[in-house]
Design a protein around this motif. Structure first.
Motif, PDB file in Angstrom:
ATOM      1  N   ALA A 165       0.844  -1.206   0.000  1.00  0.00           N
ATOM      2  CA  ALA A 165       0.000   0.000   0.000  1.00  0.00           C
ATOM      3  C   ALA A 165       0.874   1.248   0.000  1.00  0.00           C
ATOM      4  O   ALA A 165       0.559   2.256  -0.637  1.00  0.00           O
ATOM      5  CB  ALA A 165      -0.919   0.002   1.223  1.00  0.00           C
ATOM      6  N   ALA A 166       2.019   1.165   0.693  1.00  0.00           N
ATOM      7  CA  ALA A 166       2.935   2.310   0.761  1.00  0.00           C
ATOM      8  C   ALA A 166       3.684   2.508  -0.554  1.00  0.00           C
ATOM      9  O   ALA A 166       4.232   3.586  -0.789  1.00  0.00           O
ATOM     10  CB  ALA A 166       3.927   2.106   1.903  1.00  0.00           C
ATOM     11  N   GLY A 167       3.768   1.459  -1.384  1.00  0.00           N
ATOM     12  CA  GLY A 167       4.501   1.557  -2.652  1.00  0.00           C
ATOM     13  C   GLY A 167       5.886   0.935  -2.601  1.00  0.00           C
ATOM     14  O   GLY A 167       6.712   1.170  -3.487  1.00  0.00           O
ATOM     15  N   CYS A 168       6.161   0.135  -1.565  1.00  0.00           N
ATOM     16  CA  CYS A 168       7.472  -0.517  -1.433  1.00  0.00           C
ATOM     17  C   CYS A 168       7.557  -1.751  -2.328  1.00  0.00           C
ATOM     18  O   CYS A 168       6.531  -2.290  -2.768  1.00  0.00           O
ATOM     19  CB  CYS A 168       7.693  -0.954   0.016  1.00  0.00           C
ATOM     20  SG  CYS A 168       7.764   0.429   1.165  1.00  0.00           S
ATOM     21  N   THR A 169       8.780  -2.219  -2.541  1.00  0.00           N
ATOM     22  CA  THR A 169       8.984  -3.545  -3.122  1.00  0.00           C
ATOM     23  C   THR A 169       9.603  -4.425  -2.029  1.00  0.00           C
ATOM     24  O   THR A 169      10.224  -3.904  -1.096  1.00  0.00           O
ATOM     25  CB  THR A 169       9.903  -3.502  -4.357  1.00  0.00           C
ATOM     26  OG1 THR A 169      11.182  -2.986  -3.962  1.00  0.00           O
ATOM     27  CG2 THR A 169       9.312  -2.622  -5.451  1.00  0.00           C
ATOM     28  N   CYS A 170       9.410  -5.755  -2.144  1.00  0.00           N
ATOM     29  CA  CYS A 170       9.706  -6.613  -0.995  1.00  0.00           C
ATOM     30  C   CYS A 170      10.444  -7.887  -1.367  1.00  0.00           C
ATOM     31  O   CYS A 170      10.286  -8.413  -2.482  1.00  0.00           O
ATOM     32  CB  CYS A 170       8.397  -7.040  -0.314  1.00  0.00           C
ATOM     33  SG  CYS A 170       7.386  -5.643   0.195  1.00  0.00           S
TER      34      CYS A 170
END
Ligand code: NDP
Length: 506
Positions: A184-189
């Protein structure tokens, strides 16, 4: 001798073959760079539940490279809240669709009861939906009071590449407390599930691909803390680590990340007390204590593993707790009637038993259980519901995380004494009080040093409510809007409007 309720031999058929899990790297399923694999034997049925690729440092390197490239050059961090929410909502629907399949695998790898696993998968889908709502509503702030010529804007941006490391006790639920918020924050994981429960995270990867998640946004590497977890916490291309597990490993992660100063969010252990006042609704308190200690076989950071009972009601309370404990169905986790399943590993069962034996040796009295619980027809590990009374605050069983179906009972004379025992602890995850007097409850809620306080209830949780610990129970918060905040950077943009800046050099 109190008779314990046991459920043996469900009619549920076991899968014909083990689940096969691979790494998800840059949108593709991949074997390990050296071809190695590992098996998970079901703790309840003794069969091979899964066969997974065993990750190497090279696999982590490839996964981090994909996440970094996707964050720095891909569209995901700049995508709209609407697009992110659309993806998260699709994943939630797919989780609901595949609930039975996910739950069965969760049971076979973790030993938890099937009815509980289904409820957890349903709860996980709700977390994905809640995170979708945050994706559309997050915002920074504006400052229109900086003077005639100035405007200030505070932007919220994704923190970057996030390493997500999860434990074995709630594999699907815990990854769902982290991943949808990071997305939701726009991070990649890059995600590493516990080596004991890798497979439902792999299924989640399948669902993400089906929902249209762009390649490289979510990467999964299966395997062990060493080398996979270590590489995920030391790689300089990773911006943040979010970890749930033991305080010991949490501390080692803080040390490992210090070289590159990553942000670290930790959800660690707990030794969570419930204080039972003489004016409490005792029927309700006894039920909540029994639920709090046996839920997930006590393998729960929030386990209500120690209670502080007012000395005037202690013996009556212990007797009632013992009677109700004996009614809780322990046994085959595939049987819908079972409420407490298997213990995760033989080593862990030995650790639980050692705590009980050490307490008995130091003068505590074992009022119920205290032994392994063999179950007819099942090749698994189970432990009896166990109540240990006459425990003093300095005993390891009163201070350390036993992580088993073992209740420690302490007594107190005054609320002041109870609060002081509660706060004399290394942990500070959650705490509770039972009293019909609202002033007593509020006094306790304000003074107990714990991230969550329950009054006249235990272990109720909601996506809206933040969760996390004080002291050695962790740092940072999950869930609620605070859970999203963890994955965001704050950027200050200060702008001159219209008029030219007055020169510094005359
Ligand atoms: P750990 O803390 O060891 O493991 C949690 C996760 O961290 C696993 O994925 C593990 O990998 C990984 N890990 C292990 N070492 C490292 C490392 N050096 N760097 C990065 N990641 C690492 O928990 P355990 O499973 O060993 O359980 C031990 C005890 O921890 C339990 O008895 C219980 O007391 C507590 N615990 C607390 C939990 C909580 O919710 N607070 C959850 C689970 C355990 P892998 O295991 O695959 O090698």
């Amino acid at each position: 001798m109190t008779k314990i309720t046991v459920v043996a031999n469900s009619n549920t058929a076991l899968p014909a073959s083990p689940f096969k899990g691979c790494h998800l790297i840059d949108g593709a399923w991949q074997e390990s760079s050296d071809g190695a694999t590992f098996e998970r034997i079901s703790p309840s049925h003794g069969v091979v539940a899964s066969n997974s690729s065993r990750g190497t440092a090279a696999d982590v390197d490839a996964a981090v490279a994909a996440a970094r490239k996707t964050f720095d050059k891909g569209d995901w961090p700049l995508s709209s809240g609407k697009d992110r929410a659309t993806l998260l909502l699709k994943v939630a629907d797919l989780i609901d669709r595949d609930r039975e399949r996910i739950a069965l695998l969760e049971v076979l790898e973790s030993g938890k009861p099937i009815s509980q696993a289904k409820a957890e998968i349903e709860g996980a889908a709700d977390l994905w939906r809640f995170a979708a709502s945050l994706a559309r509503t997050m915002h920074g702030e504006s400052h229109n009071t900086l003077g005639r010529d100035m405007l200030g804007v505070v932007l919220k941006e994704p923190i970057g590449v996030v390493s997500i490391i999860t434990p074995w006790n709630f594999p699907f639920l815990i990854v769902s407390q982290k991943l949808p918020f990071a997305l939701a924050a726009g991070c990649t994981c890059v995600i590493k599930p516990s080596e004991m429960t890798p497979s439902t995270t792999v299924i989640l990867g399948e669902l993400l691909i089906e929902a249209g998640c762009p390649a490289g946004v979510v990467n999964i590497v299966l395997g062990f803390g060493d080398p996979v977890g270590t590489a995920m916490t030391t790689d300089p291309r990773v911006d943040m680590v979010t970890f749930t597990g033991s305080t010991r490993v949490g501390k080692s992660i803080v040390a490992a990340t210090s070289g590159t100063l990553k942000k670290v969010s930790l959800e660690l252990g707990g030794k969570n007390p419930q204080v039972i006042m003489p004016d409490a609704d005792l029927d309700s308190a006894v039920d909540a204590v029994v639920f709090g200690v046996y839920f997930n076989a006590g393998e729960c950071c929030n386990s209500g593993s120690r209670i502080l009972v007012h000395e005037d009601i202690a013996e009556d309370f212990i007797a009632r707790t013992k009677d109700l404990s004996a009614k809780v169905p322990f046994g085959d986790p595939l049987d819908p009637a079972t409420q407490v399943g298997a213990i995760i590993s033989a080593d862990h069962q030995a650790k639980i038993h050692a705590y009980v034996q050490a307490a008995a040796k130091s003068g505590a009295s074992v009022r119920l259980g205290g032994e392994a619980l063999p179950i007819d027809g099942l090749d698994g590990r189970f432990y009896q519901p166990t109540i240990v009374a006459d425990v003093s605050p300095d005993m390891p069983i009163a201070r350390e995380e036993v992580f088993g179906p073992v209740l420690s009972v302490l007594t107190f004379k005054t609320l002041e004494e109870a609060i002081s025992i509660v706060n004399d602890a290394e942990y500070g995850l959650s705490a509770g009080i039972w009293s019909e007097n609202v002033h007593t409850c509020l006094e306790f809620a304000r003074r107990a040093r714990a991230g969550t306080i329950w009054t006249n209830t235990w272990m109720d949780g909601f996506p809206e409510m933040p969760f996390g610990g004080m002291k050695e129970s962790g740092q940072g918060r999950e869930l609620g809007r605070y859970g999203l905040e963890e994955f965001l950077e704050t950027k200050t943009v200060t702008m001159r409007i219209g008029a030219t800046r007055s020169p510094w050099v005359a």
